[in-house]
Structures are given as structure tokens and as C-alpha cells.
Design an enzyme around this catalytic site. Structure first.
Site, short mmCIF file in Angstrom:
data_model
loop_
_atom_site.label_atom_id
_atom_site.label_comp_id
_atom_site.label_asym_id
_atom_site.label_seq_id
_atom_site.Cartn_x
_atom_site.Cartn_y
_atom_site.Cartn_z
N SER A 1 46.21 41.75 37.13
CA SER A 1 46.58 42.04 38.52
C SER A 1 47.24 43.40 38.61
O SER A 1 47.72 43.94 37.61
CB SER A 1 47.55 40.99 39.08
N SER B 1 40.95 39.65 38.47
CA SER B 1 41.99 40.63 38.74
C SER B 1 42.45 40.53 40.20
O SER B 1 41.63 40.49 41.11
CB SER B 1 41.48 42.05 38.47
N GLU C 1 44.27 42.34 43.22
CA GLU C 1 44.75 43.62 43.76
C GLU C 1 45.36 43.36 45.13
O GLU C 1 44.66 43.12 46.11
CB GLU C 1 43.61 44.63 43.87
#
Length: 353
Positions: A238, A276, A278
Site C-alpha cells: 500500500s 496494492s 493507493e
């Protein structure tokens, strides 16, 4: 620890001038504080961004949030997006500590607001996170109310970057990640404004890393493999991005600006993989919202939409530099499984790279 920033290695990522410190705290009133534990199997912490000197609940900040990829466990983002205001400091920590830190923020704000004669019946604490479990024994949930108060008490205009606070146990592009910051100065309509960025980096595949456009990750991955050091084969993890500015913008315009943070992330090589997260949170110190009165009509200044182009550009540039600062300022660290996560600063400036 000798915490070097990316410019000290000869990489000057600049189209726009920076503030005096080249940090988010170049925005007047903004301060940052850390609490860190780095011993035994606990390598984690809290990083707090204070938007100003006064109580944010009594006079809220125009704010917005943007989720580029939602693999994350933030607290408070829904109300920020819905109402366009920020009413607490922004805290960053690890994944399993979000609830404890949010609860600590509530206790802190109840106390602060009661001191001014106001009783809180609703509050929206804002907390972001990265998963630092490769380096930190995350199940210990080391951060709580005492630790949050320590981070707030330590808040200042100057602050450390790298493996400190919420960045103590994070990994970026298979190297050591952490906290990074940068700022840009803009002149619009004859006035000077600042855009400041703070990141908590924990994302990216090693081979994808780019430094000022140079695909150094392709060369680094092989070096790390040969030395037996840790690396990352896919874009997971992240990145939390906090944007502060004194630009006279609305929450809708802030949302547009926040989306350009993804451009800065991509410039360092990431493609926003499945695993991930964001997440971007932004606020302006202009256009404060006073909720203590009974006025039914509010007014605010805002930039013309065509004036936002340099803001978009400067934001992407500041995010790119903040990410690289988080990596060069971080020292190497040992993972719980024994893997050794090197610092980007060990490789930059070396001919063989």
C-alpha cells in the site's frame, strides 16, 4: 541514523521550486509528529499530520479523499468524501492498529473540544494504514492512545523521514520504505501557494522501480538476488498519501488534485497491482468551515478550473520525490523471516548500478 534525501544523490526532480524544508510542513500551520517502536519483533509506529494550531472540529478543513485502489483499511474516509471536511488530525499506522488509533483520536478530540466548552456527540477520526507484517509482529498491536498522544506531542515543522513512525516496518519496491515528504511552490494570480505531500510507502515490485525515469529496478533485482537480500516480485502492499495545501479550492477541486497523486506514484514505476492499496487524503487550510454558528449560507474562494493545471503537475512531482525520499532516508532492516531489506541509498551513485 544518517537520513539522506534523494537530492543528496544528485537526483533533482524539479520543475517547480520547493518550500524551505521541502516537506508537507511548508504549508503554514501544518505539523507532523511520530511515535516509533523499533525493538525485538516490534517495528512499527504512528505518524500524525496536524492540519493547524487550533481545534479542527470547531473549525473544519475543506477536504477530500480518493481511493485509487481499495486494498486498504482506512477509517473516516467515507465521511470526508461525503461532507468534504476534515475534523481531526490525520493518523497513519499499521493495518491492525487502525481501530485502536481511531479510538485514541476520539478520546484526544473529546478532551480537546471539552476544554473549549463543547461536548462532542459525533466525530469522524481519520486513520490510514499500511501492512508492515513482513518486518513487524503486527499481531502485537503496539500502538494505542498513549502512543498517539506521544506522536501528537512530538509534532513539529521539521520531522524525520524513512523508517520512523508509521514507516518503521514498511517495504517499498522490495527495499526499505517509510515516511517521505516533499513540497512545491506555485504562483497563481499574483499570489504564492504551497502544495505539500507526505507518504507512507509499502508498495511496488523491485524490477519496476524508476528513479527520475531511470529503470534502476531491473538492475537492482538481480543484485538483490545475488546477495540474498529481500525483494518484491509483484506490486502489492500500500501507499498512503496525505496532501496539504493553502490553495483556495473546493472539496471537488481537491478531489481532482488528489487523483494526480497517482501520476507521481506511477512515475516511480508502480502499476497499481491487485494487492496494492493507493489511498489519498487531502485538505486545504483555506476555506475553513465554522460549524459553531447558525449561518445557513456559506461562501468560499476557489480557483478557476483552468488554473489547476500547474497544481496537477506540481502535485505529481512532489509525490514522486516524496516516495524516493522515503526510500533513501530509510536505513536497512531485517524481516521477521530473516530477509534483509536494503536501503536505496546503498545503491545510488554507484557506477555498477
Amino acid at each position: 541514523m544518517n537520513r539522506k534525501r534523494i537530492r543528496e544523490f544528485g537526483y533533482v526532480i524539479v520543475k517547480y521550486p520547493t518550500g524551505v524544508k521541502n516537506k508537507i510542513t511548508d504549508v503554514p500551520g501544518v505539523r507532523v509528529g511520530h511515535w516509533t517502536v523499533d525493538e525485538g519483533q516490534q517495528h512499527t509506529g504512528i505518524t500524525v499530520v496536524l492540519p493547524g494550531e487550533d481545534n479542527p472540529f470547531l473549525k473544519k478543513y475543506t477536504a477530500s479523499g480518493y481511493v485509487h485502489n481499495g486494498f486498504g483499511k482506512t477509517c473516516g474516509l467515507i465521511q470526508v468524501e461525503e461532507l468534504g471536511t476534515l475534523e481531526t488530525p490525520i493518523a497513519l499506522t499499521n493495518t491492525l492498529n487502525v481501530g485502536k488509533v481511531a479510538d485514541a483520536l476520539v478520546s484526544y478530540m473529546v478532551e480537546e473540544t471539552r476544554r473549549e466548552g463543547v461536548e462532542i456527540s459525533s466525530l469522524n477520526p481519520v486513520v490510514g494504514e499500511c501492512n508492515d507484517s513482513r518486518i513487524n509482529r503486527i499481531q502485537d498491536r503496539a500502538a494505542g492512545e498513549q502512543e498517539l498522544r506521544a506522536a501528537i506531542a512530538a509534532a513539529a515543522m521539521d520531522f524525520e523521514e524513512g523508517n520512523v513512525g508509521a514507516g518503521t516496518g514498511t517495504i517499498c519496491y522490495g527495499l526499505k520504505g517509510g515516511i517521505g515528504s516533499s513540497s512545491r511552490i506555485l504562483k497563481i494570480g499574483g499570489r504564492t501557494y504551497t502544495v505539500g505531500i507526505l507518504v507512507q510507502t509499502n508498495f511496488g515490485a523491485t524490477e519496476d522501480l524508476r528513479v527520475d525515469g531511470d529503470p534502476v529496478g531491473r538492475r537492482l533485482r538481480e543484485k538483490l538476488r545475488q546477495s540474498g537480500s529481500g525483494s518484491s516480485a509483484d506490486d502489492s502492499g500500500s501507499i498512503m498519501t496525505v496532501l496539504a495545501t493553502d490553495l483556495p479550492v473546493t472539496e471537488r477541486q481537491l478531489y481532482r488534485i488528489l487523483r494526480r497523486c497517482g501520476v507521481g506514484i506511477a512515475r516511480t514505476g508502480a502499476y497499481t497491482g491487485h494487492g496494492s492499496g493507493e489511498v489519498m487524503i487531502g485538505f486545504t487550510t483555506a476555506n475553513r468551515v465554522d460549524t459553531t454558528g447558525n449561518q445557513m449560507v456559506e461562501s468560499c474562494l476557489r480557483l478557476r478550473e483552468e488554473a489547476l493545471n500547474p497544481v496537477f503537475d506540481a502535485t505529481a512531482e512532489a509525490v514522486e520525490e516524496a516516495i524516493l525520499n522515503s526510500m533513501t532516508a530509510a536505513g536497512p532492516a531485517r524481516g521477521l523471516d530473516g530477509a534483509w531489506y536494503r536501503s536505496l541509498s546503498e545503491f545510488l551513485g554507484k557506477e555498477e548500478l
